[in-house]
Design a protein around this motif. Structure first.
Motif, short mmCIF file in Angstrom:
data_model
loop_
_atom_site.label_atom_id
_atom_site.label_comp_id
_atom_site.label_asym_id
_atom_site.label_seq_id
_atom_site.Cartn_x
_atom_site.Cartn_y
_atom_site.Cartn_z
N PHE A 146 0.84 -1.21 0.00
CA PHE A 146 0.00 0.00 0.00
C PHE A 146 0.87 1.26 0.00
CE2 PHE A 146 -3.31 -2.89 1.77
CZ PHE A 146 -4.28 -2.66 0.81
N GLU A 147 1.93 1.27 0.82
CA GLU A 147 2.78 2.45 0.90
C GLU A 147 3.49 2.73 -0.41
OE1 GLU A 147 5.41 1.87 4.19
OE2 GLU A 147 3.88 2.28 5.71
N GLU A 148 3.85 1.68 -1.15
CA GLU A 148 4.57 1.84 -2.42
C GLU A 148 3.64 1.99 -3.61
OE1 GLU A 148 6.99 -1.64 -2.56
OE2 GLU A 148 8.09 -1.15 -0.71
N GLY A 149 2.35 1.94 -3.37
CA GLY A 149 1.39 2.08 -4.46
C GLY A 149 1.25 0.86 -5.33
N GLU B 5 -3.75 -0.95 -4.77
CA GLU B 5 -4.61 0.22 -4.70
C GLU B 5 -5.36 0.24 -3.37
OE1 GLU B 5 -7.23 0.42 -7.97
OE2 GLU B 5 -5.65 0.46 -9.49
N PRO B 6 -5.58 1.42 -2.81
CA PRO B 6 -6.35 1.51 -1.57
C PRO B 6 -7.80 1.12 -1.80
CG PRO B 6 -5.91 3.70 -2.44
CD PRO B 6 -5.13 2.73 -3.29
N GLY B 7 -8.51 0.87 -0.70
CA GLY B 7 -9.93 0.58 -0.81
C GLY B 7 -10.33 -0.81 -0.39
N LEU B 8 -9.37 -1.73 -0.26
CA LEU B 8 -9.67 -3.07 0.22
C LEU B 8 -10.06 -3.03 1.69
CD1 LEU B 8 -6.93 -5.49 -1.18
CD2 LEU B 8 -9.40 -5.77 -1.44
N SER B 9 -11.03 -3.85 2.05
CA SER B 9 -11.33 -4.09 3.46
C SER B 9 -10.49 -5.28 3.92
CB SER B 9 -12.82 -4.40 3.64
OG SER B 9 -13.61 -3.31 3.22
N LEU B 10 -9.68 -5.07 4.94
CA LEU B 10 -8.68 -6.06 5.35
C LEU B 10 -9.08 -6.69 6.69
CD1 LEU B 10 -5.54 -3.88 4.60
CD2 LEU B 10 -6.49 -5.65 3.12
#
Length: 455
Positions: free
Chosen positions: A260-263, A266-271
């Motif tokens: 996530f930090e390195e892109g 993609e953001p938006g996943l529920s973990l």
């Protein structure tokens, strides 16, 4: 000086080795026999020695196949001290209590069906075992056990707190340096330090789990892991990752955070981390920066959590886990067990295997006959909770995350020991040991169960 083998001899699990020297009997590990099927009779059998006559137990690490029969050992009369690293002590308590609970549940299940099978041990036995843990070993610092017997715990790089155990033994005019490898890590992993074997070893008891093959590179495996997650996002389904609670779950959280930090994700996943044992083990990591690699240790010392992720939820309670079964897309669920032999992951498979948009990502070893192996081998449908569930989800198998050294790494580890006169190969299948034995110097043994050697 005598060395005898009471587990992991020409088999992969059940580590248990006995050293008899200078009038003392020291046990190294006391693990559970594991496999695709229950091994109740093998685990319930006599140890091959009198537990009450063991003076001390040294524990290499907290995996069940190394510590899982300690409560039974105590139940049958062992009352000596147990020495391990601090991290191993905390993780072993977690593992033994969970194992005791499972044995109690199994006994109740048999009774409901009219069969009388007692639990191998119960939670009181596990608590009795926990009470015997004494001095916490520190890496590289010798401990005097008895006159003529000194032990040093050394980095093994396998899981948090794991160690190779060096015994320096004197009996009359004889002096020996005897090393127990424990399980050897591959090195190069951010969460742990690399294995640090000693030199000048006279004899070594060495694991051979992957002695006949090497793993895929870690970088390639991380790339494949991210790609599998991106692919699932594109197709719209959930991602389910059957996860081993110790080390693998924490390693995946580390790489997810980096992704996530390195892109790269993609953001938006529920973990969700849906494993009570993995949740507890993750918290134990935070207590032991001394057993972690430099990067996560620095984060802990600075007050940061190496395993924190935006949106990550720990689903400790069963009702929270059940609620995930209504989520049809956009979730990444890590749940135990890694081989899908039990635990919450079986419920998630039941609700996601039939969805063509979902992805199941296997990131660990799957033994023959386990549900994980059956799915990996291409089953079109599997039975879960009495239902026939079609396999429509996309199946990914990523093999480079193993916590065990591969063939080349095992050979390099052995080469650093300084040409031991005797090497005893354990924790491996017969063909694996045979493959590795030909590449090692000195006298190489493949001991059988209950076999004894002069060292």
């Amino acid at each position: 000086m005598k060395l005898s083998f009471h587990g992991a001899a020409r088999q992969v699990t059940g580590s248990c080795h006995l050293v008899s020297v200078a009038g003392k009997r020291i046990l190294i590990d006391c693990g559970m026999f594991q496999g695709a099927h229950e091994l109740h009779d093998e685990n319930a059998a006599d140890f091959g020695f009198d537990p009450a006559k063991i003076d001390m137990l040294l524990l290499t690490h907290a995996h069940l196949d190394h510590c899982g029969r300690i409560p039974l050992l105590v139940k049958r009369g062992f009352s000596g001290p147990i020495i391990a690293t601090g991290a191993t002590r905390d993780l072993a308590r977690l593992v033994m209590m969970d194992s005791a609970h499972l044995h109690e549940e199994e006994a109740r299940r048999y009774r409901r069906h009219g069969q009388r099978i007692d639990a191998l041990y119960d939670r009181l036995d596990a608590l009795d075992a926990v009470a015997l843990f004494g001095r916490a070993a520190q890496y590289g610092k010798p401990l005097d056990l008895f006159p003529g017997i000194t032990v040093t715990f050394l980095e093994a790089g396998h899981i948090l707190g794991s160690a190779s155990i060096l015994l320096e033994l004197s009996e009359g005019e004889r002096h020996r340096r005897l090393l127990f490898s424990g399980d050897i890590g591959p090195g190069g992993r951010p969460l742990l330090n690399d294995p640090a074997p000693p030199t000048g070893v006279d004899a070594v008891v060495m694991e051979t789990t992957y002695g006949d093959r090497d793993h895929r590179s870690l970088d390639e495996s991380i790339d494949e892991f991210y790609e599998a997650i991106r692919d699932a996002r594109t197709r719209g389904g959930n991602v389910v990752i059957p996860t081993f609670a110790l080390e693998r779950a924490q390693e995946l959280l580390w790489y997810l955070r980096a992704g996530f930090e390195e892109g790269r994700i993609e953001p938006g996943l529920s973990l969700y981390l849906d494993s009570p044992m993995a949740i507890s083990a993750t918290r134990i990591f935070g207590r032991h920066p001394e057993a972690m690699g430099p990067a996560p240790a620095r984060m802990v010392h600075s007050g940061r959590d190496p395993f924190w992720l935006p949106g990550l939820e720990f689903t400790q309670e069963a009702r929270d886990s059940m609620a995930l079964n209504t989520v049809r897309s956009g979730a990444l669920i890590m749940a135990g067990s890694g081989m899908c032999t039990g635990g919450r992951v079986r419920h998630h498979l039941r609700h996601n295997l039939g969805n063509a948009g979902a992805s199941i990502i296997f990131v660990g070893f799957a033994a023959e006959g386990t549900l994980a192996r059956i799915i990996i081998d291409g089953a079109k449908a599997v039975k879960l909770f009495g239902d026939e569930v079609p396999v429509r989800a996309r199946i990914h198998t990523i093999n480079g995350f193993s916590a065990h050294a591969g063939r080349a790494q095992l050979k390099a580890w052995h080469a650093k020991l300084g040409s031991p006169h005797q090497t005893f190969l354990v924790h491996g299948e017969a063909k694996t040991m045979e493959s590795l034995a030909g590449d090692l110097q000195g006298l190489v043994h493949r001991p059988r169960m209950a076999s004894e050697y002069e060292i």
